[in-house]
Enzyme design. Structure first.
Site, PDB file in Angstrom:
ATOM      1  CB  SER A 140      35.859  33.502  45.200  1.00 46.85           C
ATOM      2  OG  SER A 140      35.628  32.969  43.911  1.00 46.85           O
ATOM      3  CE1 TYR A 153      40.018  36.428  43.166  1.00 46.68           C
ATOM      4  CE2 TYR A 153      38.880  34.400  42.554  1.00 46.68           C
ATOM      5  CZ  TYR A 153      38.844  35.709  43.012  1.00 46.68           C
ATOM      6  OH  TYR A 153      37.630  36.284  43.338  1.00 46.68           O
TER       7      TYR A 153
HETATM    8  N1  LIG Z   1      32.643  39.229  40.307  1.00 42.34           N
HETATM    9  C1  LIG Z   1      32.735  37.941  40.612  1.00 42.34           C
HETATM   10  O1  LIG Z   1      32.310  37.071  39.830  1.00 42.34           O
HETATM   11  C2  LIG Z   1      33.327  37.517  41.931  1.00 42.34           C
HETATM   12  C3  LIG Z   1      33.239  36.156  42.271  1.00 42.34           C
HETATM   13  C4  LIG Z   1      33.805  35.742  43.460  1.00 42.34           C
HETATM   14  C5  LIG Z   1      34.431  36.641  44.297  1.00 42.34           C
HETATM   15  N2  LIG Z   1      34.516  37.957  43.932  1.00 42.34           N
HETATM   16  C6  LIG Z   1      35.200  38.890  44.849  1.00 42.34           C
HETATM   17  O2  LIG Z   1      34.369  39.991  45.067  1.00 42.34           O
HETATM   18  C7  LIG Z   1      35.173  41.075  45.525  1.00 42.34           C
HETATM   19  C8  LIG Z   1      34.704  42.348  44.829  1.00 42.34           C
HETATM   20  O3  LIG Z   1      35.021  42.240  43.447  1.00 42.34           O
HETATM   21  P1  LIG Z   1      34.002  42.669  42.293  1.00 42.34           P
HETATM   22  O4  LIG Z   1      33.601  41.431  41.607  1.00 42.34           O
HETATM   23  O5  LIG Z   1      32.976  43.586  42.803  1.00 42.34           O
HETATM   24  O6  LIG Z   1      35.016  43.390  41.276  1.00 42.34           O
HETATM   25  P2  LIG Z   1      35.355  44.931  41.021  1.00 42.34           P
HETATM   26  O7  LIG Z   1      34.189  45.610  40.423  1.00 42.34           O
HETATM   27  O8  LIG Z   1      36.631  44.906  40.252  1.00 42.34           O
HETATM   28  O9  LIG Z   1      35.601  45.494  42.480  1.00 42.34           O
HETATM   29  C9  LIG Z   1      36.818  45.324  43.163  1.00 42.34           C
HETATM   30  C10 LIG Z   1      36.938  46.424  44.181  1.00 42.34           C
HETATM   31  O10 LIG Z   1      38.153  46.250  44.917  1.00 42.34           O
HETATM   32  C11 LIG Z   1      38.820  47.491  44.960  1.00 42.34           C
HETATM   33  N3  LIG Z   1      40.253  47.315  45.134  1.00 42.34           N
HETATM   34  C12 LIG Z   1      41.128  46.651  44.361  1.00 42.34           C
HETATM   35  N4  LIG Z   1      42.359  46.770  44.866  1.00 42.34           N
HETATM   36  C13 LIG Z   1      42.262  47.521  45.987  1.00 42.34           C
HETATM   37  C14 LIG Z   1      43.182  48.001  46.947  1.00 42.34           C
HETATM   38  N5  LIG Z   1      44.500  47.732  46.868  1.00 42.34           N
HETATM   39  N6  LIG Z   1      42.736  48.752  47.981  1.00 42.34           N
HETATM   40  C15 LIG Z   1      41.419  49.055  48.067  1.00 42.34           C
HETATM   41  N7  LIG Z   1      40.499  48.635  47.191  1.00 42.34           N
HETATM   42  C16 LIG Z   1      40.918  47.882  46.161  1.00 42.34           C
HETATM   43  C17 LIG Z   1      38.452  48.188  43.671  1.00 42.34           C
HETATM   44  O11 LIG Z   1      38.528  49.593  43.802  1.00 42.34           O
HETATM   45  P3  LIG Z   1      39.726  50.545  43.309  1.00 42.34           P
HETATM   46  O12 LIG Z   1      40.215  50.005  42.004  1.00 42.34           O
HETATM   47  O13 LIG Z   1      39.042  51.870  43.215  1.00 42.34           O
HETATM   48  O14 LIG Z   1      40.724  50.468  44.404  1.00 42.34           O
HETATM   49  C18 LIG Z   1      36.980  47.798  43.551  1.00 42.34           C
HETATM   50  O15 LIG Z   1      36.173  48.666  44.297  1.00 42.34           O
HETATM   51  C19 LIG Z   1      36.604  40.689  45.259  1.00 42.34           C
HETATM   52  O16 LIG Z   1      37.215  40.288  46.481  1.00 42.34           O
HETATM   53  C20 LIG Z   1      36.483  39.504  44.332  1.00 42.34           C
HETATM   54  O17 LIG Z   1      37.584  38.638  44.429  1.00 42.34           O
HETATM   55  C21 LIG Z   1      33.957  38.406  42.776  1.00 42.34           C
END
Ligand SMILES: NC(=O)c1ccc[n+]([C@@H]2O[C@H](COP(=O)([O-])OP(=O)(O)OC[C@H]3O[C@@H](n4cnc5c(N)ncnc54)[C@H](OP(=O)(O)O)[C@@H]3O)[C@@H](O)[C@H]2O)c1
Length: 247
Positions: A140, A153
């Site tokens: 991130s 985080y």
């Molecule tokens: N969106 C942003 O602005 C942003 C910015 C920087 C970094 N990120 C990073 O991007 C990554 C993806 O996040 P996203 O933004 O796409 O958000 P999201 O839509 O909330 O996706 C998160 C994913 O992680 C899964 N997850 C959570 N806990 C889990 C567990 N214990 N085991 C397996 N899967 C798990 C969730 O699926 P289930 O709930 O079905 O398990 C979901 O598929 C994360 O690492 C986040 O920190 C996002």
């Protein structure tokens, strides 16, 4: 080359993982989807198959080593090998440290840090044996710059950065040809903010995302770019965000 690559994706049930699964499958990759919400994975895999792609899925909690081992086995049983693992599962329950939401601190360490370790441990024996493989991980911009409310985080995402760089260096030194790519997204519109239980932190982040947020498709296309590079080439670090977000 993306075509025919077998790609395991953690956190594939929404957001960045889902968008990446759909894009890679549309380009001929064979995708293996993991997350806890099996119903979502089932629906995503079905639409990928209806569009002519190849996808399998399995319930996965990245905090459990056995689940990570099982999804790598599913990839091998379904498609014969594993070429790429996209370590993307994560959560971001931001809050000030003074709120002492210690359960959430530990949960972030379990998923964002230990989940990455478990995924690498599951796939590394394969990659070492075949002397090839690609580890892609979602850090991130919080892993590059600290900000108030994101102490834990950000710490987990700094870990991903340091860990991935050592994986790259050690693989090069050991001659195992394991490629790495670390992704540093800024505000991407996904379900991530739903993991924030602290009301003030949620409102503050929501304002930022409402103002700046862009589609997770943007991250998917960068992951595809990294995977598509020639086998002798690592493109290692990508910061991707809205053009008008000052971070
Ligand atoms: N969106 C942003 O602005 C942003 C910015 C920087 C970094 N990120 C990073 O991007 C990554 C993806 O996040 P996203 O933004 O796409 O958000 P999201 O839509 O909330 O996706 C998160 C994913 O992680 C899964 N997850 C959570 N806990 C889990 C567990 N214990 N085991 C397996 N899967 C798990 C969730 O699926 P289930 O709930 O079905 O398990 C979901 O598929 C994360 O690492 C986040 O920190 C996002």
């Amino acid at each position: 080359m993306i075509k025919d690559k077998v790609v395991v994706i953690t956190g594939a049930s929404s957001g960045i993982g889902e968008a990446t699964a759909r894009l890679l499958a549309s380009q001929g990759a064979r995708v293996v989807l993991g997350a806890r919400r099996e119903d979502k994975l089932k629906a995503i895999a079905e639409t990928i198959r209806q569009a002519g792609g190849q996808a399998v899925y399995q319930e996965l909690d990245v905090t459990k080593q056995s689940d990570n081992d099982a999804i790598v086995k599913l990839a091998k049983d379904s498609f014969g090998r594993v070429d790429v693992i996209f370590l993307n599962a994560g959560l971001m329950p931001n809050s000030p440290l003074s709120a002492l939401r210690t359960d959430e601190w530990h949960r972030m360490v379990d998923v964002n840090v230990k989940g990455v370790l478990n995924g690498v441990a599951a796939v590394l024996p394969e990659f070492i044996a075949q002397k090839s493989g690609h580890v892609v991980a979602t850090s991130s911009v919080a892993g590059l710059k600290a900000y108030p409310g994101g102490a834990v985080y950000g710490g987990t995402k700094w870990f991903v950065r340091a860990f991935m760089e050592m994986l790259r260096m050690e693989s090069a030194m050991e001659g195992t040809h394991i490629r790495t790519a670390t992704i540093y997204p800024a505000a991407i519109n996904t379900e991530l903010l739903e993991t924030i239980s602290d009301k003030a932190s949620r409102e503050q982040m929501q304002g930022t995302y409402d103002t700046y947020g862009i589609s997770p498709d943007r991250i998917a296309s960068v992951v595809a770019f990294a995977i598509d590079q020639p086998e002798d080439t690592t493109v290692n670090e990508f910061t991707i965000g809205p053009a008008n977000q000052a971070w």
